[in-house]
Design a protein around this motif. Sequence first.
Motif, PDB file in Angstrom:
ATOM      1  N   ARG A 293       0.802  -1.139  -0.068  1.00 53.35           N
ATOM      2  CA  ARG A 293       0.089   0.181  -0.144  1.00 53.35           C
ATOM      3  C   ARG A 293       1.082   1.215  -0.052  1.00 53.35           C
ATOM      4  N   GLN A 336       4.584  -9.721  -0.950  1.00 55.33           N
ATOM      5  CA  GLN A 336       4.091 -10.469  -0.013  1.00 55.33           C
ATOM      6  C   GLN A 336       4.844 -10.283   1.342  1.00 55.33           C
ATOM      7  N   ALA A 338       6.847 -10.966   4.814  1.00 51.71           N
ATOM      8  CA  ALA A 338       7.318 -12.190   5.444  1.00 51.71           C
ATOM      9  C   ALA A 338       6.651 -12.892   6.382  1.00 51.71           C
ATOM     10  N   THR A 339       6.206 -13.990   6.065  1.00 55.76           N
ATOM     11  CA  THR A 339       5.406 -14.780   7.140  1.00 55.76           C
ATOM     12  C   THR A 339       6.427 -15.264   8.305  1.00 55.76           C
ATOM     13  N   TYR A 340       5.655 -15.287   9.408  1.00 51.22           N
ATOM     14  CA  TYR A 340       6.533 -15.675  10.657  1.00 51.22           C
ATOM     15  C   TYR A 340       7.192 -17.095  10.502  1.00 51.22           C
TER      16      TYR A 340
ATOM     17  N   GLY B 383      -8.245  -5.628   4.642  1.00 55.12           N
ATOM     18  CA  GLY B 383      -7.022  -5.799   5.144  1.00 55.12           C
ATOM     19  C   GLY B 383      -7.122  -5.854   6.644  1.00 55.12           C
ATOM     20  N   GLU B 387      -4.108  -7.106   9.330  1.00 56.44           N
ATOM     21  CA  GLU B 387      -3.445  -6.266  10.378  1.00 56.44           C
ATOM     22  C   GLU B 387      -3.470  -7.316  11.644  1.00 56.44           C
ATOM     23  N   ALA B 391       0.665 -14.507  12.357  1.00 58.89           N
ATOM     24  CA  ALA B 391       1.867 -15.091  11.463  1.00 58.89           C
ATOM     25  C   ALA B 391       2.205 -13.941  10.224  1.00 58.89           C
ATOM     26  N   SER B 392       1.503 -13.035  10.202  1.00 59.74           N
ATOM     27  CA  SER B 392       2.115 -12.277   9.049  1.00 59.74           C
ATOM     28  C   SER B 392       1.441 -12.520   7.699  1.00 59.74           C
ATOM     29  N   LEU B 393       0.623 -13.237   7.706  1.00 63.16           N
ATOM     30  CA  LEU B 393       0.038 -13.966   6.573  1.00 63.16           C
ATOM     31  C   LEU B 393      -0.881 -12.744   5.885  1.00 63.16           C
ATOM     32  N   LEU B 394      -1.374 -13.197   4.829  1.00 64.39           N
ATOM     33  CA  LEU B 394      -2.436 -12.316   4.058  1.00 64.39           C
ATOM     34  C   LEU B 394      -3.880 -13.099   3.981  1.00 64.39           C
ATOM     35  N   GLN B 396      -6.679 -12.202   3.496  1.00 61.60           N
ATOM     36  CA  GLN B 396      -7.743 -11.949   2.436  1.00 61.60           C
ATOM     37  C   GLN B 396      -7.166 -12.779   1.184  1.00 61.60           C
ATOM     38  N   GLN B 397      -5.965 -13.005   0.905  1.00 67.65           N
ATOM     39  CA  GLN B 397      -5.532 -13.537  -0.262  1.00 67.65           C
ATOM     40  C   GLN B 397      -5.645 -15.225  -0.144  1.00 67.65           C
ATOM     41  N   HIS B 413       1.700 -18.751  -0.678  1.00 67.21           N
ATOM     42  CA  HIS B 413       1.132 -17.849   0.251  1.00 67.21           C
ATOM     43  C   HIS B 413       1.321 -18.504   1.852  1.00 67.21           C
TER      44      HIS B 413
END
Lengths: 347, 618
Positions: A293, A336, A338-340, B383, B387, B391-394, B396-397, B413
């Motif tokens: 964003r 994307q 960084a995932t945990y 989003g 937030e 695990a800092s995933l997305l 919604q995706q 993902h």
Amino acid sequence: MALMRITSPHAHNKQSTSDVMRLVLLATLPGVLALTLAFGWGTIINILLASLFGLGLEALALAARKRPIAFYLNDYSVLVTAVLLAIALPPYSPWWILLTGMFFSIIVAKQLYGGLGYNPFNPAMVGYVVLLISFPMQMTTWVAPIELLPASVSIPSLWDSLLIALGLLQLPAVDGFTMATPLDLVRQNNALMIDDLQQQYTQFGRWGGTGWEWASIAFLIGGLFLMYRKIFTWHAPISMLIALAFLSAVFYDGGSSASIGTPAFQLLTGAAIFGAFFIVTDPVSSAVSNKGRIIYGAGIGILIFTIRKWGNYPDSVAFAVLLMNFAAPLIDHYTQPATYGHSKKSK
Amino acid sequence: MKKIWDVHGGIHPPENKSQSLSKAIVTAPIAPQLTLPLSQHIGAPAKAIVNIGDSVLKGQCIAEAVGPVSVPLHAPTSGTIVAIEQRTIPHASGLEDNCIVIESNGNDEWRERHPIADFRSLDKNMLIDIIRNAGISGMGGAGFPTSVKLDTRDDIAIDTLVLNATECEPYITADHSLMREYADDIATGVAILAKIIKPTKILFGIEDNKLDVVEGITAALAEHDFNTLTGLKTEAEVITFPTKYPSGGEKQLIQILTGKEVPSGGLPAELGIVCQNIGTAVAIKNAVCLDEPLISRITTVTGDAVNQPCNYEVLLGTPVEFLLAQSDYQANKSSRLIMGGPMMGFAVANTAVPIIKTTNCILAPTEQELPTPPPAQACIRCGMCAEACPASLLPQQLYWFAQGKELDKLEEHNIADCIECGACSYVCPSNIPLVQYYRASKVEIQQRKVDHQNAELAKERFEARQERLQRLEDEKIAARKARQAAAKLAAEQRGKEDERSVAVQAAVERVKAKKSQTETSTIPTATPVDSDDLVARAVAKRAAQQAEDAANPESKLIRAVESAQQRVTKSQARVVDAEASQDPNLAILKQAAEKAEAKLVATQQALNDFKEQNSAQE
Ligand code: SF4
Ligand code: SF4
């Protein structure tokens, strides 16, 4: 009582999508008020008609797609689109402009793509751009701020404003009722220093355009309220405003005749603030991650400045937003988060 | 004050913890019947070692561990085994599984116990054995066998012991009340753990909504000399951090306390960390010091549909309805029964399911309290889920891809790193049951993996078979060539023999002629010679073949394969014919074909075995 078998989580916070949309509507109020004070009832009539057309068109489309009408109308998204488009259009826009705009917003940009959440482009901006391209005359004619009107011109009443929009009454055809906007002036100017330009034309206010600057500040208040309520994060709007301000500063050029004004002028004139907090923040058509964003917002800011300075249109929020809508999937791909457990640190 | 780190996301749902904290822990009465599922932990289910009708004493082992990742099960009270059968288990699936049912005799009579005065006299392996035999599995979450977690590989150095006293789920206060009332037991458990894994750091993590227990825990820990226990310089510290769901997730807690992330798909041990729940620590203490296996636990009973929410010390196997009755449960007010908390707990199928080793809470909410979710609206990609995701995933995706069944995208993902905490669903304004989608997608991905493996295996097998057939074919050709060569040789020899016999014949003729001329009647000698010759030749050929077979048994096997192959071809042809003509004997023919095929496989196998043996000998 039979025990319900549903999977976790069982708890849910109370905020619904309808609530979110209602909050957005609420947050436009200061700006709408400021626009009305500055330009008369035109904006209110725009909103009224656009909302009616929007609801009607959405209901028709839902019926055609055999979806439960009440359930979907209840999400308030169509009202948000209608209000945003109505605000962006010149006050006292004729009814057919509003209908055409809403048709492209709701039917083409939204429902044909599958409805709320599936639209790759911001519906209000699609409607706006179609109108701008099809009816450049009507779309670039703005009424003069009330405070600049000659004393002889009376402001149309609410009822008269409605009649004007419905084509039953003519806009007062006096000289000075419509005026070039400040953005038009700076763009067309190639002889005067910015300072002199501002001396010469009353359209320039303290920082931005007369009337515009207060509307912008009002929209800023609404936008900050939404940010405080966590309806959106700061990333896209702030990065857009910073990009725009930065470029205006770089190209300010000491206020020469080639300049298009100070950063403050750029921010507080036209649709910059409104766009930053109400259009750029449209989540459906923007990038998804926070990093994404930031890029998305900055891209819009850069495009707005580019088009304002070198393009053919005085204001450009809509084009900039649509162009970045195109880029959003690409941005998503490269940002994307960084995932945990995937950061380099942990490896 | 030690530095703490922040985890991404997280949410702050209403805590609702005070309801169940107003009273001290209550010891629940013994239910008339206890139902003990054989699988209360992660890993292989235990195997029953009692029979229906057996009487058992409290603490007696009734099911033994099967394999390394498994734990035994003990009788929570004395009584009689009345059933070993399928019963509904407390699981999200609502399925049935094997359970041992004990009818209590009311005596609550212990088996013989051998308390140990000082656990310091035991070494690591003895302690781990005790823990394993006491049936202890993680009591905070999934129920992983504790002994397995403690028995770390020698090549991985563990330097940090993390105690999880976070209890971040709303409503649940089992650990909180445990810390209030059993601080000493917890500390002793920690000391035993320290003795086992010899950490240099002991981090005791508590959310700051439980500050009242910090002092007690700190004091209790101070009773132990960790340096002596570990033989190292060991520091034990109670660390408080801001309340936020899901800080109590093992990975999240480790991040908060150490700033490190457990690598995706990996274990905390890779970071030198072992994490244990405090309930587990108490169970360890009871097992080691008192010789009492894991047969009871602290469970919170709460929610607006019970009039007296509180924490119970309850025997495993106690039916949920029995426990609820102790708290004055209002069945008509309750809309669902949740085992665990409102974020990650699951709705139980009925009220008869038992309390198991992992049951930290029974939540009986009213409809008003936890309303039925309204129908999901469209994802507006706001989003908020991203937030909230720890695990800092997305999310919604992930949701988008899950809907489209784009399994590759889901894996890209990192859906595997979703801990199913439900934070995303909680905040989603469109009420989308996101976690439900992820669970389903994970199953699909797993299924695809299995399918893929199977396909790979089948492909390998097919290729191996093709190769084998090709080899057989080659050998056949080679054998045929060899035979042809042999035949040619034989023919040549026979040709010579023929020449000879022609010569003999000629001689005979000559003799005959001479005889007829001389009128001497003698039996022609050529005939017996001839016949003798044939027999001798056949005998010789067989002997030669046998000799060849003896010298080279392979050829015999090859012949067997060949003939079996022929039989298969023939029988299959017959089946095809029969099929075409709708022969009533089709089934029989098919059987025959199958048999032939089996024979072929057997002969091929024999051949292969032989070859392998041969090559092995070489
Ligand atoms: S919170 Fe719900 S509506 Fe918002 S982006 Fe996530 S899934 Fe979509
Ligand atoms: S359930 Fe999974 S995706 Fe949702 S917030 Fe938790 S970890 Fe993230």
